[in-house]
Design a protein around this motif. Structure first.
Motif, PDB file in Angstrom:
ATOM      1  N   PHE A  99     -12.909  56.473-106.067  1.00 48.49           N
ATOM      2  CA  PHE A  99     -13.648  55.437-105.367  1.00 48.49           C
ATOM      3  C   PHE A  99     -12.822  54.808-104.243  1.00 48.49           C
ATOM      4  O   PHE A  99     -13.386  54.373-103.238  1.00 48.49           O
ATOM      5  CB  PHE A  99     -14.155  54.377-106.346  1.00 48.49           C
ATOM      6  CG  PHE A  99     -15.366  54.841-107.100  1.00 48.49           C
ATOM      7  CD1 PHE A  99     -16.577  55.014-106.449  1.00 48.49           C
ATOM      8  CD2 PHE A  99     -15.293  55.119-108.444  1.00 48.49           C
ATOM      9  CE1 PHE A  99     -17.686  55.454-107.137  1.00 48.49           C
ATOM     10  CE2 PHE A  99     -16.404  55.562-109.139  1.00 48.49           C
ATOM     11  CZ  PHE A  99     -17.612  55.731-108.484  1.00 48.49           C
ATOM     12  N   ALA A 100     -11.511  54.789-104.365  1.00 48.79           N
ATOM     13  CA  ALA A 100     -10.688  54.277-103.273  1.00 48.79           C
ATOM     14  C   ALA A 100     -10.818  55.160-102.040  1.00 48.79           C
ATOM     15  O   ALA A 100     -10.963  54.660-100.916  1.00 48.79           O
ATOM     16  CB  ALA A 100      -9.228  54.179-103.711  1.00 48.79           C
ATOM     17  N   VAL A 101     -10.809  56.466-102.217  1.00 50.81           N
ATOM     18  CA  VAL A 101     -10.962  57.385-101.087  1.00 50.81           C
ATOM     19  C   VAL A 101     -12.368  57.299-100.506  1.00 50.81           C
ATOM     20  O   VAL A 101     -12.548  57.277 -99.285  1.00 50.81           O
ATOM     21  CB  VAL A 101     -10.620  58.831-101.514  1.00 50.81           C
ATOM     22  CG1 VAL A 101     -11.069  59.837-100.482  1.00 50.81           C
ATOM     23  CG2 VAL A 101      -9.140  58.967-101.749  1.00 50.81           C
ATOM     24  N   LEU A 102     -13.382  57.250-101.369  1.00 51.79           N
ATOM     25  CA  LEU A 102     -14.759  57.155-100.873  1.00 51.79           C
ATOM     26  C   LEU A 102     -14.976  55.871-100.075  1.00 51.79           C
ATOM     27  O   LEU A 102     -15.610  55.885 -99.009  1.00 51.79           O
ATOM     28  CB  LEU A 102     -15.745  57.228-102.039  1.00 51.79           C
ATOM     29  CG  LEU A 102     -15.864  58.583-102.736  1.00 51.79           C
ATOM     30  CD1 LEU A 102     -16.783  58.482-103.944  1.00 51.79           C
ATOM     31  CD2 LEU A 102     -16.341  59.646-101.770  1.00 51.79           C
ATOM     32  N   LEU A 103     -14.455  54.766-100.585  1.00 55.02           N
ATOM     33  CA  LEU A 103     -14.613  53.494 -99.866  1.00 55.02           C
ATOM     34  C   LEU A 103     -13.796  53.478 -98.574  1.00 55.02           C
ATOM     35  O   LEU A 103     -14.221  52.872 -97.579  1.00 55.02           O
ATOM     36  CB  LEU A 103     -14.220  52.321-100.766  1.00 55.02           C
ATOM     37  CG  LEU A 103     -15.249  51.968-101.839  1.00 55.02           C
ATOM     38  CD1 LEU A 103     -14.674  50.961-102.831  1.00 55.02           C
ATOM     39  CD2 LEU A 103     -16.518  51.431-101.217  1.00 55.02           C
ATOM     40  N   ALA A 104     -12.651  54.125 -98.558  1.00 48.19           N
ATOM     41  CA  ALA A 104     -11.870  54.219 -97.321  1.00 48.19           C
ATOM     42  C   ALA A 104     -12.659  54.982 -96.263  1.00 48.19           C
ATOM     43  O   ALA A 104     -12.730  54.558 -95.099  1.00 48.19           O
ATOM     44  CB  ALA A 104     -10.524  54.892 -97.587  1.00 48.19           C
ATOM     45  N   GLY A 105     -13.267  56.087 -96.639  1.00 46.93           N
ATOM     46  CA  GLY A 105     -14.104  56.846 -95.711  1.00 46.93           C
ATOM     47  C   GLY A 105     -15.300  56.033 -95.241  1.00 46.93           C
ATOM     48  O   GLY A 105     -15.644  56.035 -94.050  1.00 46.93           O
TER      49      GLY A 105
ATOM     50  N   THR B 175     -15.505  52.802 -95.023  1.00 49.20           N
ATOM     51  CA  THR B 175     -15.020  51.754 -94.129  1.00 49.20           C
ATOM     52  C   THR B 175     -14.708  52.314 -92.744  1.00 49.20           C
ATOM     53  O   THR B 175     -15.004  51.668 -91.732  1.00 49.20           O
ATOM     54  CB  THR B 175     -13.780  51.074 -94.737  1.00 49.20           C
ATOM     55  OG1 THR B 175     -14.100  50.631 -96.060  1.00 49.20           O
ATOM     56  CG2 THR B 175     -13.343  49.884 -93.929  1.00 49.20           C
ATOM     57  N   LEU B 176     -14.141  53.508 -92.670  1.00 51.54           N
ATOM     58  CA  LEU B 176     -13.876  54.128 -91.374  1.00 51.54           C
ATOM     59  C   LEU B 176     -15.174  54.452 -90.641  1.00 51.54           C
ATOM     60  O   LEU B 176     -15.262  54.298 -89.414  1.00 51.54           O
ATOM     61  CB  LEU B 176     -13.023  55.382 -91.541  1.00 51.54           C
ATOM     62  CG  LEU B 176     -11.569  55.148 -91.932  1.00 51.54           C
ATOM     63  CD1 LEU B 176     -10.869  56.479 -92.195  1.00 51.54           C
ATOM     64  CD2 LEU B 176     -10.847  54.361 -90.866  1.00 51.54           C
ATOM     65  N   VAL B 177     -16.191  54.888 -91.375  1.00 43.78           N
ATOM     66  CA  VAL B 177     -17.486  55.183 -90.752  1.00 43.78           C
ATOM     67  C   VAL B 177     -18.114  53.907 -90.197  1.00 43.78           C
ATOM     68  O   VAL B 177     -18.729  53.940 -89.120  1.00 43.78           O
ATOM     69  CB  VAL B 177     -18.425  55.888 -91.764  1.00 43.78           C
ATOM     70  CG1 VAL B 177     -19.848  55.961 -91.263  1.00 43.78           C
ATOM     71  CG2 VAL B 177     -17.900  57.284 -92.064  1.00 43.78           C
TER      72      VAL B 177
ATOM     73  N   PHE C 148     -20.295  50.517 -86.056  1.00 43.11           N
ATOM     74  CA  PHE C 148     -20.547  49.101 -85.831  1.00 43.11           C
ATOM     75  C   PHE C 148     -19.495  48.404 -84.970  1.00 43.11           C
ATOM     76  O   PHE C 148     -19.791  47.402 -84.342  1.00 43.11           O
ATOM     77  CB  PHE C 148     -20.652  48.355 -87.176  1.00 43.11           C
ATOM     78  CG  PHE C 148     -21.869  48.746 -87.960  1.00 43.11           C
ATOM     79  CD1 PHE C 148     -23.088  48.149 -87.711  1.00 43.11           C
ATOM     80  CD2 PHE C 148     -21.794  49.719 -88.942  1.00 43.11           C
ATOM     81  CE1 PHE C 148     -24.214  48.498 -88.420  1.00 43.11           C
ATOM     82  CE2 PHE C 148     -22.913  50.079 -89.663  1.00 43.11           C
ATOM     83  CZ  PHE C 148     -24.136  49.478 -89.405  1.00 43.11           C
ATOM     84  N   HIS C 149     -18.265  48.897 -84.944  1.00 44.03           N
ATOM     85  CA  HIS C 149     -17.187  48.174 -84.254  1.00 44.03           C
ATOM     86  C   HIS C 149     -16.476  49.068 -83.246  1.00 44.03           C
ATOM     87  O   HIS C 149     -15.259  49.036 -83.117  1.00 44.03           O
ATOM     88  CB  HIS C 149     -16.186  47.629 -85.269  1.00 44.03           C
ATOM     89  CG  HIS C 149     -16.814  46.846 -86.364  1.00 44.03           C
ATOM     90  ND1 HIS C 149     -17.527  45.701 -86.148  1.00 44.03           N
ATOM     91  CD2 HIS C 149     -16.859  47.070 -87.702  1.00 44.03           C
ATOM     92  CE1 HIS C 149     -17.986  45.235 -87.301  1.00 44.03           C
ATOM     93  NE2 HIS C 149     -17.588  46.051 -88.255  1.00 44.03           N
ATOM     94  N   HIS C 150     -17.196  49.872 -82.505  1.00 40.85           N
ATOM     95  CA  HIS C 150     -16.605  50.828 -81.583  1.00 40.85           C
ATOM     96  C   HIS C 150     -16.432  50.294 -80.159  1.00 40.85           C
ATOM     97  O   HIS C 150     -15.799  50.940 -79.341  1.00 40.85           O
ATOM     98  CB  HIS C 150     -17.433  52.114 -81.552  1.00 40.85           C
ATOM     99  CG  HIS C 150     -18.855  51.897 -81.130  1.00 40.85           C
ATOM    100  ND1 HIS C 150     -19.808  51.515 -82.029  1.00 40.85           N
ATOM    101  CD2 HIS C 150     -19.453  51.971 -79.929  1.00 40.85           C
ATOM    102  CE1 HIS C 150     -20.954  51.370 -81.396  1.00 40.85           C
ATOM    103  NE2 HIS C 150     -20.772  51.632 -80.115  1.00 40.85           N
ATOM    104  N   ASN C 151     -16.959  49.128 -79.855  1.00 39.25           N
ATOM    105  CA  ASN C 151     -16.836  48.545 -78.518  1.00 39.25           C
ATOM    106  C   ASN C 151     -15.472  47.851 -78.393  1.00 39.25           C
ATOM    107  O   ASN C 151     -15.301  46.702 -78.789  1.00 39.25           O
ATOM    108  CB  ASN C 151     -17.968  47.556 -78.259  1.00 39.25           C
ATOM    109  CG  ASN C 151     -17.943  47.006 -76.852  1.00 39.25           C
ATOM    110  OD1 ASN C 151     -17.122  47.420 -76.029  1.00 39.25           O
ATOM    111  ND2 ASN C 151     -18.830  46.076 -76.568  1.00 39.25           N
ATOM    112  N   LEU C 152     -14.514  48.543 -77.829  1.00 40.63           N
ATOM    113  CA  LEU C 152     -13.155  48.014 -77.759  1.00 40.63           C
ATOM    114  C   LEU C 152     -12.954  47.010 -76.618  1.00 40.63           C
ATOM    115  O   LEU C 152     -11.880  46.439 -76.482  1.00 40.63           O
ATOM    116  CB  LEU C 152     -12.150  49.162 -77.636  1.00 40.63           C
ATOM    117  CG  LEU C 152     -12.139  50.143 -78.810  1.00 40.63           C
ATOM    118  CD1 LEU C 152     -11.133  51.253 -78.572  1.00 40.63           C
ATOM    119  CD2 LEU C 152     -11.857  49.424 -80.119  1.00 40.63           C
TER     120      LEU C 152
END
Length: 183
Positions: free
Chosen positions: A68-74, A76-78, A83-87
């Motif tokens: 679940f740590a790996v799944l949640l990390a993925g 969160t990256l998605v 949602f937060h790609h406007n730098l």
């Protein structure tokens, strides 16, 4: 102290996903609107909320922690990608960095697998104890066979019972007692 810190870290990380998942489940229309705004299907709101809730609870209780740590990390990256790609927007950069930090914490949890005070830890302890009992039983059986063979004159053929891994008899085997020069 490491155990307490690992437990607190695991629970604090899990709270983020539990609360977020509950928010999506209790206010599905807002989650659907957020998904529609970035061009995703609004039907993903319910599965995303359920995933966050279930994965967060699994982290909190230490069930399949590494998975679940790996799944949640993925996951969160998605969310950073969608949602937060406007730098150019300072608030989006801050949100992206926050999510990167969360991903780092989840990957550290995956890498170090601090399982004390968790279901995974209890299962590992039970498996170690079971393996130790099995080793003790095998050693006792071997010791008993060695003592029985000590009374048999050298050069004599003896039949010994053969058992499977659970100790159930499966037959016999002939064992020749070696002479002193046949080591």
């Amino acid at each position: 102290m490491n155990t307490i810190a690992a437990l607190a870290g695991r629970i604090l990380l899990s709270l983020l996903f539990i609360i977020s998942g509950l928010g999506k489940l209790f206010d599905v229309s807002s989650a659907q609107a957020a998904l529609t705004a970035v061009g995703l299907s609004p039907d993903l709101a319910l599965p995303a909320g359920l995933f966050e809730l279930i994965a967060g609870l699994a982290l909190a209780f230490g069930v399949a922690t590494r998975l679940f740590a790996v799944l949640l990390a993925g996951f969160t990256l998605v969310t950073i990608l969608f949602f937060h790609h406007n730098l150019l927007d300072h608030l989006q950069v801050v949100e992206a960095l926050k999510n990167l930090a969360i991903t780092g914490g989840l990957l550290a949890l995956f890498a170090h697998r601090q399982v004390a005070w968790s279901y995974d830890g209890l299962r590992a302890k039970r498996d170690r104890e079971s393996a130790a009992r099995d080793a003790e039983m095998r050693a006792a059986r071997a010791e008993g066979r060695a003592e029985a063979m000590a009374d048999v004159p050298r050069g004599t053929v003896v039949t010994e019972p053969v058992t499977d891994i659970d100790g159930n008899p499966t037959g016999t085997v002939a064992v020749a007692r070696r002479k002193w020069w046949q080591i």
